[in-house]
Write a protein that holds these residues in place. Structure first.
Motif, PDB file in Angstrom:
ATOM      1  N   SER A   1      38.684  30.921  49.331  1.00  0.00           N
ATOM      2  CA  SER A   1      38.888  32.095  48.479  1.00  0.00           C
ATOM      3  C   SER A   1      40.146  31.945  47.636  1.00  0.00           C
TER       4      SER A   1
ATOM      5  N   ASP B   1      39.172  29.715  44.782  1.00  0.00           N
ATOM      6  CA  ASP B   1      38.332  30.445  43.828  1.00  0.00           C
ATOM      7  C   ASP B   1      39.174  31.324  42.915  1.00  0.00           C
ATOM      8  N   ASN B   2      40.040  32.112  43.549  1.00  0.00           N
ATOM      9  CA  ASN B   2      40.859  33.048  42.778  1.00  0.00           C
ATOM     10  C   ASN B   2      41.764  32.335  41.787  1.00  0.00           C
TER      11      ASN B   2
ATOM     12  N   ASP C   1      39.697  30.865  39.005  1.00  0.00           N
ATOM     13  CA  ASP C   1      39.239  31.963  38.175  1.00  0.00           C
ATOM     14  C   ASP C   1      40.295  32.381  37.153  1.00  0.00           C
ATOM     15  N   LYS C   2      41.529  32.523  37.628  1.00  0.00           N
ATOM     16  CA  LYS C   2      42.595  33.007  36.750  1.00  0.00           C
ATOM     17  C   LYS C   2      43.367  31.894  36.058  1.00  0.00           C
TER      18      LYS C   2
ATOM     19  N   PHE D   1      48.683  37.019  43.192  1.00  0.00           N
ATOM     20  CA  PHE D   1      47.645  36.889  44.199  1.00  0.00           C
ATOM     21  C   PHE D   1      47.663  38.095  45.135  1.00  0.00           C
TER      22      PHE D   1
ATOM     23  N   LEU E   1      46.089  41.002  43.539  1.00  0.00           N
ATOM     24  CA  LEU E   1      44.649  40.800  43.447  1.00  0.00           C
ATOM     25  C   LEU E   1      43.941  41.171  44.735  1.00  0.00           C
ATOM     26  N   LEU E   2      44.505  40.710  45.848  1.00  0.00           N
ATOM     27  CA  LEU E   2      43.842  40.895  47.135  1.00  0.00           C
ATOM     28  C   LEU E   2      44.295  42.137  47.890  1.00  0.00           C
TER      29      LEU E   2
END
Lengths: 258, 385
Positions: free
Chosen positions: B326, B329-330, B333-334, B342, B345-346
């Motif tokens: 994950s 991925d994050n 993605d960014k 981060f 985001l989470l």
């Protein structure tokens, strides 16, 4: 560790071993554990008696707390090790320090965005007092330091750095070695430090000074003022309230922080 | 209160701030002063007080004016106070809030506490008398030794006697307490020695100790606050107490952990649990020892220590691979992420989101860009190239 042997032969053998052991004047560990259990009961009632007479002393008198802790340390006892310990249960020392620990963690967390996880003991003391409110008991700086020592076991980087006669309390696992510490101590008087000052006072080369200052910047412990007249100044938010005798309200503080 | 003069509150060159305390109200003798609650500041040279709301309202008094002082414990509905008895006013004193006063003493009322430290520092400063060594430019030091034959205010002798008596009484109580404490410590020391002897025997396998007896021994050590000297932990690290705690934590932390993405810093857990308990709080060691038992008790939680030393409690169901995937991925993605970004985001704490990024970096999925602007992570293109 071997299990107790079963069967008549094993029992007899054991009895023989015990007898031989006792003959040599040594006491078996099991017997000593029984002895300890009895002594513990006696001690517990002695402690209860002490508590009924002097619990208030510990509650009210910070010097007494200090002495008490030091005496315990001398004999190898940590009265704060567990909330389930006799000391904690009967003298109430545990709850006092553990609650203080919670308050310290919360203050440090709330200010971390501003000072990077470094705060003077004085400021921490003031803010903890404020948070505790008027009806709570007063706490001394020694009390805070003991609570902080306990917090260390939870591995979140709690530590104390001696500067200018007092301490800076660190609450993040930032790597701070001797070089960083010495620069912090240098910055203590004015709240900031420059590369030239470091070179002059500590006799370091420019690279070493810059390396240390960069690290402090990265960790959020220092702010760079590149517009200062002369050369760039590295300010430490943790040291701000030390030098400003004017009290800053939370509203003003919010306006000041970037 | 007529010993105070108006001041701008700024410290002189050789004057250092020793301590400051908010929430202090001044009393002119026994009467509340015509001032609000403010900040009391003690410097090496003066006692300064400033109104919190109106910073212009600031008064100061040289420490040399102080004759003697004593603590007044807090009472029902009353804050703790420090009573300060003062010398006669000097002739050349600058004007202040009071022209004259019928009292020769003032009181500082500590509405937000802090009296212990303030009293301690005041004692230090009045003993060291640093103002005598480093005179300051402004004429703030009042005449002192020239008034050797000064007229003492009426009643000072009586006050001093009262203070002395109170001190003797307190001393007596403390002495008794210390005597009793010393006797207690002698007994405690005997038990420490006994426990060491037992521990050595366990180590050397002298005698046949059962599992039950070992656990009992550990609980004795716990009660006394003696560190467990038996390092060989065949029967687990903790006592029954810790096992119980571990189970309680297992129940209590499920929901909070899930809310926080499966992981919480141990200090966070400490605060959460102790705030919920209210009393009979856990010590940090209790918490750590209980968490160490999660695995052996087959509870769905784990205590985990990161390279940085940060300790967390995480849900067992929370797999390592998932976290790393994950994170990757994050970041992909960014384009790139810092720990702060981060975290936002989470909905995690910055501390823990940083640990996840470091984890992903450790296995080679991410690489870092470390600069004074911060630590930023990028997908590791070197490995896929």
């Amino acid at each position: 560790m071997h299990r107790r042997g079963v069967g008549a032969g094993a029992i007899a053998k054991k009895k023989l071993a015990e007898a031989k052991y006792k003959e040599r004047g040594n006491v078996l560990a099991e017997d000593q554990i029984v002895q300890m259990s009895k002594q513990l009961e006696t001690f517990k009632s002695n402690l209860e008696e002490f508590a009924s007479k002097h619990k208030q002393e510990i509650r009210k008198n910070p010097q007494f707390r200090v002495q008490f802790q030091e005496m315990c340390a001398t004999i190898g006892v940590d009265p704060l090790a567990s909330g389930k310990g006799f000391w904690s249960e009967m003298l109430g020392v545990g709850d006092f320090y553990y609650e203080l620990g919670v308050q310290i963690v919360e203050v440090c967390l709330a200010l971390k965005h501003r000072n990077g996880g470094l705060i003077t003991l004085d400021e921490l003391h003031q803010r903890v007092l404020k948070g505790r409110g008027k009806y709570a008991q007063d706490v001394s700086q020694d009390d805070l330091m003991r609570a902080i020592k306990k917090l260390k076991v939870m591995g979140n980087g709690f530590g104390m750095i001696p500067v200018g006669g007092s301490y800076l309390v660190q609450s993040v696992p930032a790597e701070l070695n001797m070089d960083h510490t010495v620069v912090l101590q240098l910055a203590e008087k004015k709240g900031y430090v420059t590369v030239s000052e470091i070179k002059e006072s500590l006799k370091w080369e420019k690279e070493r000074a810059c390396h240390v200052l960069d690290h402090l910047l990265k960790e959020g412990l220092a702010w760079l003022d590149s517009q200062a007249s002369g050369e760039a100044q590295y300010w430490l938010p943790a040291l701000f309230s030390e030098i400003i005798s004017r009290d800053v309200t939370p509203e003003e503080a919010n306006q000041m922080t970037p | 209160m007529d010993r105070f003069s108006w001041s701008n509150g700024l410290l002189e060159i050789n004057e250092t701030l020793v301590i400051q305390q908010r929430g202090v109200r001044l009393y002119d003798g026994d009467d509340k002063a015509k001032l609000d609650v403010g900040v009391a500041l003690l410097s090496t040279h003066r006692l300064i007080w400033r109104d919190v709301k109106n910073h212009e309202c600031c008064i100061a008094m040289p420490l040399s004016q102080i004759l003697l002082f004593e603590e007044l414990a807090a009472g029902l509905g009353k804050s703790a106070k420090i009573v300060i008895h003062l010398q006669e006013t000097t002739v050349n004193k600058e004007p202040g809030p009071y022209q004259n006063s019928k009292y020769s003493f003032i009181k500082l009322s500590f509405k937000e506490h802090g009296q212990i430290e303030f009293h301690r520092r005041l004692t230090e400063e009045m003993t060291q008398k640093r103002w005598e060594n480093t005179p300051v430019s402004q004429p703030i030091s009042a005449g002192t030794s020239s008034q050797a034959g000064r007229t003492r205010a009426v009643g000072i002798v009586g006050i001093e006697r009262k203070i002395e008596e109170k001190r003797k009484e307190t001393d007596k109580n403390i002495c008794e307490a210390f005597e009793d404490l010393s006797k207690l410590m002698v007994k405690a020391k005997e038990m420490v020695e006994l426990s060491r002897s037992i521990a050595n025997k366990i180590k050397d396998k002298q005698g046949d100790i059962s599992e039950d007896e070992t656990i009992r021994f550990k609980s004795y050590l716990l009660s006394m606050g003696i560190a467990n000297p038996v390092t060989r932990d065949t029967y687990g690290t903790g006592t029954h107490y810790h096992m119980q705690l571990a189970k309680q934590l297992g129940d209590m932390l499920q929901a909070p952990l899930e809310e926080r993405g499966g992981m919480m810093a141990l200090t966070e857990v400490y605060c959460l649990v102790n705030r919920a308990r209210g009393m009979e709080l856990l010590s940090p060691e209790d918490l750590v020892n209980a968490c160490k038992m999660f695995e052996s008790l087959k509870l769905p939680l784990r205590l985990r220590v990161f390279d940085s030393g940060v300790m967390v409690v995480q849900l067992q169901s929370h797999s390592e691979e998932e976290m790393i995937a994950s994170a990757l991925d994050n970041v992909t993605d960014k384009g790139s992420l810092t720990a702060e970004e981060f975290a936002k985001l989470l909905g995690l704490s910055v501390l823990l989101s940083k640990e996840r990024l470091l984890l992903a970096e450790k296995v080679g999925h991410l690489c870092r860009d470390d600069s004074v602007e911060g630590l930023r992570f990028y997908p590791n293109l070197f490995s896929t190239a």
